[in-house]
Design an enzyme around this catalytic site. Sequence first.
Site, PDB file in Angstrom:
ATOM      1  N   HIS A 204      65.642  11.115  90.192  1.00 36.37           N
ATOM      2  CA  HIS A 204      64.940  12.383  89.985  1.00 36.37           C
ATOM      3  C   HIS A 204      63.429  12.173  90.020  1.00 36.37           C
ATOM      4  O   HIS A 204      62.921  11.282  89.335  1.00 36.37           O
ATOM      5  CB  HIS A 204      65.353  13.017  88.657  1.00 36.37           C
ATOM      6  CG  HIS A 204      66.801  13.374  88.594  1.00 36.37           C
ATOM      7  ND1 HIS A 204      67.753  12.523  88.073  1.00 36.37           N
ATOM      8  CD2 HIS A 204      67.462  14.486  89.006  1.00 36.37           C
ATOM      9  CE1 HIS A 204      68.943  13.099  88.171  1.00 36.37           C
ATOM     10  NE2 HIS A 204      68.788  14.289  88.727  1.00 36.37           N
TER      11      HIS A 204
ATOM     12  N   ASN B 167      75.668  15.445  94.440  1.00 34.54           N
ATOM     13  CA  ASN B 167      76.663  15.005  93.458  1.00 34.54           C
ATOM     14  C   ASN B 167      78.024  14.749  94.101  1.00 34.54           C
ATOM     15  O   ASN B 167      78.784  13.904  93.617  1.00 34.54           O
ATOM     16  CB  ASN B 167      76.781  16.030  92.332  1.00 34.54           C
ATOM     17  CG  ASN B 167      75.559  16.011  91.427  1.00 34.54           C
ATOM     18  OD1 ASN B 167      75.182  14.972  90.895  1.00 34.54           O
ATOM     19  ND2 ASN B 167      74.916  17.157  91.287  1.00 34.54           N
TER      20      ASN B 167
ATOM     21  N   SER C  30      70.543  19.157  89.993  1.00 37.43           N
ATOM     22  CA  SER C  30      69.470  18.732  89.094  1.00 37.43           C
ATOM     23  C   SER C  30      68.137  18.534  89.810  1.00 37.43           C
ATOM     24  O   SER C  30      67.077  18.648  89.195  1.00 37.43           O
ATOM     25  CB  SER C  30      69.865  17.425  88.394  1.00 37.43           C
ATOM     26  OG  SER C  30      70.164  16.411  89.341  1.00 37.43           O
TER      27      SER C  30
END
Length: 204
Positions: A181, A97, A31
């Site tokens: 993020h 992750n 991401s």
Amino acid sequence: MKWVGSVLFWFGLLVTGSAEAAPVILVFGDSLSAGYGLSASQSWPSLLQKRLTTERKNYFIVNASISGETSAGGLSRLPIALAQHQPAIVIIELGANDGLRGLAVQDMQKNLNRMVALAKQHHAKVLLIGIHLPPNYGMDYTQKFQQVFVAVAHQQKVAFLPSLLNGIETNPALFQADGFHPIASAEVTVLDTVWHALLPLLKH
């Protein structure tokens, strides 16, 4: 798993005039490279394409990043992506992750090693990008996690950027509400960080 990435940015055609003429830079990440929470044009891979065009570097970007991707998922997808795009350069930004889920660092190291080896077998240059985990995962795990990227880069003798978020990771104001993020304005700093690591791999 949602396909947030897999976006082909064709800005390179402004320079080359044809897809065949421009070598591919394949961005293979999670991401953080898929531009989670941002528009496609705000992500650092999109900004990288614009930088390449501005600097008259004859490349175009294929962003095959997927939110939530692990090193195992990336390894399963990479052979098809390599065969399809025949990239000149592969940017591998995976592992975050794995760490956030507390997966075995030994498995992550094997996966990343295999991915780099596959890219090299396809005659692609590789830039391996690491990430720093939050401290709440414990010193022992976070140290072993970080060492994986160092070990893979050393063993495979490839270009290495220790942290994608270098320069912003200590400033909470530069992150979205999830604290992980980057916001759109911070992607410019991310781009600059990647650019300095990538530049030696580009044709001059």
